[in-house]
Motif scaffolding. Structure first.
Motif, PDB file in Angstrom:
ATOM      1  N   UNK A  38       0.846  -1.187   0.000  1.00 42.48           N
ATOM      2  CA  UNK A  38       0.000   0.000   0.000  1.00 42.48           C
ATOM      3  C   UNK A  38       0.888   1.245   0.000  1.00 42.48           C
ATOM      4  N   UNK A  39       0.446   2.253  -0.714  1.00 42.19           N
ATOM      5  CA  UNK A  39       1.152   3.549  -0.706  1.00 42.19           C
ATOM      6  C   UNK A  39       0.208   4.591  -0.110  1.00 42.19           C
ATOM      7  N   UNK A  40       0.629   5.070   1.014  1.00 41.04           N
ATOM      8  CA  UNK A  40      -0.145   6.070   1.761  1.00 41.04           C
ATOM      9  C   UNK A  40      -1.549   5.548   2.048  1.00 41.04           C
ATOM     10  N   UNK A  41      -1.639   4.250   2.431  1.00 43.25           N
ATOM     11  CA  UNK A  41      -2.894   3.643   2.825  1.00 43.25           C
ATOM     12  C   UNK A  41      -3.741   3.111   1.696  1.00 43.25           C
ATOM     13  N   UNK A  42      -3.258   3.218   0.454  1.00 40.99           N
ATOM     14  CA  UNK A  42      -4.015   2.745  -0.688  1.00 40.99           C
ATOM     15  C   UNK A  42      -3.230   1.634  -1.403  1.00 40.99           C
ATOM     16  N   UNK A  43      -4.005   0.600  -1.909  1.00 47.88           N
ATOM     17  CA  UNK A  43      -3.321  -0.512  -2.580  1.00 47.88           C
ATOM     18  C   UNK A  43      -2.524   0.011  -3.751  1.00 47.88           C
ATOM     19  N   UNK A  44      -1.251  -0.423  -3.808  1.00 42.63           N
ATOM     20  CA  UNK A  44      -0.372   0.030  -4.877  1.00 42.63           C
ATOM     21  C   UNK A  44      -0.039  -1.111  -5.826  1.00 42.63           C
ATOM     22  N   UNK A  45       0.508  -2.182  -5.296  1.00 40.95           N
ATOM     23  CA  UNK A  45       0.897  -3.317  -6.125  1.00 40.95           C
ATOM     24  C   UNK A  45       1.115  -4.553  -5.247  1.00 40.95           C
ATOM     25  N   UNK A  46       1.368  -5.688  -5.932  1.00 41.40           N
ATOM     26  CA  UNK A  46       1.635  -6.975  -5.265  1.00 41.40           C
ATOM     27  C   UNK A  46       3.049  -7.394  -5.606  1.00 41.40           C
ATOM     28  N   UNK A  58       6.964   5.577   2.329  1.00 41.90           N
ATOM     29  CA  UNK A  58       5.734   5.861   1.583  1.00 41.90           C
ATOM     30  C   UNK A  58       4.985   4.561   1.296  1.00 41.90           C
ATOM     31  N   UNK A  59       5.761   3.566   0.787  1.00 45.09           N
ATOM     32  CA  UNK A  59       5.178   2.256   0.538  1.00 45.09           C
ATOM     33  C   UNK A  59       5.331   1.397   1.781  1.00 45.09           C
ATOM     34  N   UNK A  60       4.276   0.570   2.038  1.00 45.82           N
ATOM     35  CA  UNK A  60       4.284  -0.334   3.197  1.00 45.82           C
ATOM     36  C   UNK A  60       3.605  -1.647   2.794  1.00 45.82           C
ATOM     37  N   UNK A  61       4.094  -2.734   3.352  1.00 48.22           N
ATOM     38  CA  UNK A  61       3.511  -4.066   3.084  1.00 48.22           C
ATOM     39  C   UNK A  61       2.315  -4.276   4.006  1.00 48.22           C
ATOM     40  N   UNK A  62       1.140  -4.489   3.386  1.00 53.45           N
ATOM     41  CA  UNK A  62      -0.088  -4.667   4.174  1.00 53.45           C
ATOM     42  C   UNK A  62      -0.189  -6.107   4.717  1.00 53.45           C
ATOM     43  N   UNK A  63      -0.139  -7.113   3.840  1.00 54.79           N
ATOM     44  CA  UNK A  63      -0.235  -8.531   4.254  1.00 54.79           C
ATOM     45  C   UNK A  63       0.740  -9.369   3.457  1.00 54.79           C
ATOM     46  N   UNK A  64       1.101 -10.482   4.042  1.00 56.82           N
ATOM     47  CA  UNK A  64       1.924 -11.493   3.368  1.00 56.82           C
ATOM     48  C   UNK A  64       1.061 -12.752   3.196  1.00 56.82           C
ATOM     49  N   UNK A  65       0.728 -13.062   1.951  1.00 54.13           N
ATOM     50  CA  UNK A  65      -0.225 -14.136   1.643  1.00 54.13           C
ATOM     51  C   UNK A  65       0.535 -15.378   1.171  1.00 54.13           C
ATOM     52  N   UNK A  66       0.240 -16.509   1.815  1.00 50.17           N
ATOM     53  CA  UNK A  66       0.838 -17.797   1.415  1.00 50.17           C
ATOM     54  C   UNK A  66      -0.011 -18.389   0.280  1.00 50.17           C
ATOM     55  N   UNK A  67       0.615 -18.633  -0.851  1.00 50.48           N
ATOM     56  CA  UNK A  67      -0.100 -19.108  -2.026  1.00 50.48           C
ATOM     57  C   UNK A  67      -0.155 -20.638  -2.117  1.00 50.48           C
ATOM     58  N   UNK A  68       0.386 -21.355  -1.184  1.00 49.85           N
ATOM     59  CA  UNK A  68       0.356 -22.822  -1.212  1.00 49.85           C
ATOM     60  C   UNK A  68      -1.013 -23.339  -0.768  1.00 49.85           C
ATOM     61  N   UNK A  69      -1.313 -24.601  -1.140  1.00 50.64           N
ATOM     62  CA  UNK A  69      -2.556 -25.224  -0.692  1.00 50.64           C
ATOM     63  C   UNK A  69      -2.456 -25.536   0.794  1.00 50.64           C
ATOM     64  N   UNK A  70      -3.493 -25.229   1.501  1.00 53.62           N
ATOM     65  CA  UNK A  70      -3.481 -25.382   2.946  1.00 53.62           C
ATOM     66  C   UNK A  70      -4.594 -26.342   3.378  1.00 53.62           C
ATOM     67  N   UNK A  71      -4.385 -26.970   4.518  1.00 56.51           N
ATOM     68  CA  UNK A  71      -5.363 -27.896   5.074  1.00 56.51           C
ATOM     69  C   UNK A  71      -5.715 -27.434   6.477  1.00 56.51           C
ATOM     70  N   UNK A  72      -7.011 -27.439   6.762  1.00 56.62           N
ATOM     71  CA  UNK A  72      -7.514 -26.989   8.052  1.00 56.62           C
ATOM     72  C   UNK A  72      -8.478 -28.048   8.582  1.00 56.62           C
ATOM     73  N   UNK A  73      -8.252 -28.470   9.825  1.00 58.46           N
ATOM     74  CA  UNK A  73      -9.135 -29.443  10.472  1.00 58.46           C
ATOM     75  C   UNK A  73      -9.992 -28.707  11.488  1.00 58.46           C
TER      76      UNK A  73
END
Length: 371
Positions: A38-46, A58-73
């Motif tokens: 995000x740049x100044x609170x707005x989505x900028x790029x991935x 100015x730029x900040x990382x909002x989330x770190x997303x794991x793209x692997x398949x996940x299993x939840x019980x």
């Protein structure tokens, strides 16, 4: 001195700021992960995996997303079936993030949302089924859950790949009833199989006995046919031999006299009735045999003339033996009558005339001429 100290502190501050700025500007993303910037609170790029540069402060990382398949019980959830039974269902969910931006901005916590959606959908599906169908329709429940979750989570940038029900636990009382029912069903099937086996065994035994009886009867019939054929062949052979030999009356009388001792030796012969005129009876038998000899021809064959003297001698010996047997039978009859009448002289049978051996071998015609 004071000026040099101030300059050193400023240089140290500038260096520290430069290091922090450089750390903020450089971002290294590992494989199978995406960072949302995000740049100044707005989505900028991935940010894609590898080395990436950002604008410091100015730029900040909002989330770190794991793209692997996940299993939840998910923990076991109580669910009520259509026949009002509470069962505990434990599920396992497989999913993967396909769009990190929507997974970040479309929903606040997609994992919690997936869990609640799974529980709600599971209660709706199980609530329309009874316990027996719920226990035997796991594949159908899994397909229904996968379809509903995939349709709902698609707009969140998440792909549900698989939903599995690990266990369906009915109450303890229901489990006991089900075990008894299954045990009774197995006993019934075992009894049916035993009865079917006994039935097949009896059928096979009856078929075997039937075939055995048929074969035994056929063998008996074949044996009787062969025995009758053998007896017919033997009679035919004897008859042909008699016609070819052309026996005389004396030979026939001789053969009869040879059979008398065998008749007397029978175990079933308890009482003998000896006629008074035994000689006349033998003459009558000789006359009958003589008539038979006249039918077949009384003339001896030429090849039998050489043995005439020997046959006459054997006939004389047989006549003597027959006369002795007749006399013995006569004596036994007299003794039996005496025992039966208490010593009185029997009046039923006159004393027979003595039988001479020569009269047994003579022709009845010669005896009539002398008489």
């Amino acid at each position: 001195m004071n000026g040099m100290t101030v300059v050193g502190v400023l240089l140290l501050a500038v260096a520290l700021i430069a290091v922090i700025t450089l750390a903020k500007a450089v971002r290294i993303v590992p494989q199978q992960r995406q960072d949302v910037v995000e740049r100044l609170g707005k989505y900028k790029r991935t940010l894609s995996p590898g080395l990436n540069l950002l604008v410091p402060f100015i730029d900040a990382v909002r989330t770190k997303v794991d793209m692997r398949e996940q299993v939840v019980s998910f923990p076991p959830q109580p669910v009520i079936t259509s026949d009002n039974l509470v069962v505990s269902i434990d599920t396992v969910l497989y999913f993967k993030v396909v769009d990190s931006v929507r997974a970040t901005y479309e929903i606040s916590s997609f994992l919690q949302a997936i869990e609640q959606l799974t529980v709600t959908t599971l209660r709706n599906v199980i609530g329309s089924l009874d316990l027996e169908r719920a226990l035997t329709s796991r594949d159908e429940i899994n397909r229904h859950l996968s379809g509903v979750l995939d349709e709902t989570t698609g707009r969140w940038g998440i792909k549900v790949t698989r939903v599995e029900i690990k266990a369906i636990e009915p109450p303890a009382s229901i489990r006991d009833s089900m075990e008894k029912q299954m045990r009774a069903e197995r006993d019934r099937r075992a009894a049916i199989l035993t009865a079917e086996g006994h039935k097949q065994s009896q059928i096979l035994t009856a078929e075997g006995e039937k075939q055995s009886a048929v074969l035994r009867a056929d063998g008996d019939r074949q044996a009787r046919i062969l025995q009758a054929e053998g007896q017919a062949k033997a009679i035919r052979t004897v008859f042909d031999a008699i016609h070819q030999a052309n026996p005389s009356q004396k030979v026939l009388a001789y053969q009869y006299l040879q059979a008398l001792p065998q008749i007397a030796q029978g175990s079933a012969n308890k009482v003998w009735i000896v006629p008074a005129e035994l000689t006349k009876a033998l003459e009558g038998m000789g006359g009958a045999l003589g008539g038979l000899s006249q039918m077949v021809g009384d003339l001896p064959a030429p090849e039998a003339a050489d043995h005439a003297s020997q046959v006459e001698r054997e006939a004389a010996e047989a006549a003597q033996a027959a006369a002795a047997a007749a006399q013995q039978i006569h004596d036994e009859v007299r003794v039996a009558e005496a025992q039966a009448t208490g010593g009185n002289k029997p009046q039923g049978l006159p004393a027979p005339e003595p039988v001479s051996p020569a009269s047994l071998t003579e022709d009845p015609a010669d005896q009539r001429e002398r008489g």
